[in-house]
Write an enzyme that holds these catalytic residues in place. Sequence first.
Site: not given
Length: 440
Positions: A180, A237, A239-240, A266, A295, A315
């Site tokens: 994705i 992808c 993050l929005n 993300r 996190e 991360h």
Amino acid sequence: MGSSHLLNKGLPLGVRPPIMNGPLHPRPLVALLDGRDCTVEMPILKDVATVAFCDAQSTQEIHEKVLNEAVGALMYHTITLTREDLEKFKALRIIVRIGSGFDNIDIKSAGDLGIAVCNVPAASVEETADSTLCHILNLYRRATWLHQALREGTRVQSVEQIREVASGAARIRGETLGIIGLGRVGQAVALRAKAFGFNVLFYDPYLSDGVERALGLQRVSTLQDLLFHSDCVTLHCGLNEHNHHLINDFTVKQMRQGAFLVNTARGGLVDEKALAQALKEGRIRGAALDVHESEPFSFSQGPLKDAPNLICTPHAAWYSEQASIEMREEAAREIRRAITGRIPDSLKNCVNKDHLTAATHWASMDPAVVHPELNGAAYRYPPGVVGVAPTGIPAAVEGIVPSAMSLSHGLPPVAHPPHAPSPGQTVKPEADRDHASDQL
């Protein structure tokens, strides 16, 4: 500099005054907000800026002097800047994210306030892709669980014992990997996965036609198609507001029974409650996460604490010594371009250019505002105290302040390094291109 000061200068609200950087003016202050080592940035910026660091673990720990005086800021992913936070900066003109993701900065509000936001979109592509494949291979070949079994003293000798401890291990060749977001990292993952024998599908509504032919991949037109046909799904992808919790209870049910899930992009892309439930029910056979909704991640709390067949890393998929140095150098060069050029025209990777109210030169600022003798110094709490960290300071400024001292005591003089020449110069997942890459 408040709005009244701007109005007195004849500038509209949201347009910050230009800042002079010349022989008769103090150097503009650039602050590393959430780190303490500026040895990589200093050689690039020392002749045009005063470099300091905050080592802030939250925005509340950013020193008042930085809020009042910094015209440039460098930052990693560990703190978030909301509009409320951005409004506290009185002179800030540019923020550079040391990394590719910038969802921890309100870029629209920054633009409204006249602050350019930049990133390093090509950062750590290879590292993140390699880490992603490592997670995928681990899920299929169960190396983590086999290692853990031996550490726990499990006896593995007979075929039956091997079969039991390695239960769930699967052949990779012929499996279908669904990607994705086919930006930089997504493409790097696809090429690596093909070498291991995966059939590779991808979903990316932002990508123009033809890439699939060049790379020998299969494109699907909907997220549902990808989830239905993939044995393993990996997220690459940004993050929005459109793709928060892209993987949720509804989309999990659209995945193949017993599929794997990998996320090195993300944390907010995955609803961890839905994932935990799917792992417990066996709808998802295993998952590997390098990023998390909260996190720093801890196994002792949150919805994933009791989830089976789960690999988590902190991360760190982006990290290698080489990548870290490269992204820090590029971030410092972007700051330098801002200081010596024009914002946003001189910037290479400005992500909020459409939101900026105006493009202006950096120019004059009251001489009392910046202290050029603090190159490499630490702006750290408690408020009113400036200190120099005992490590991580370039040799040119090491030891200029023997211990933390009150601002009211004045500052010791120090010779500047000589001027140096510039260094060489819709659920729609937003893919990791210049405007939003796989996230660090």
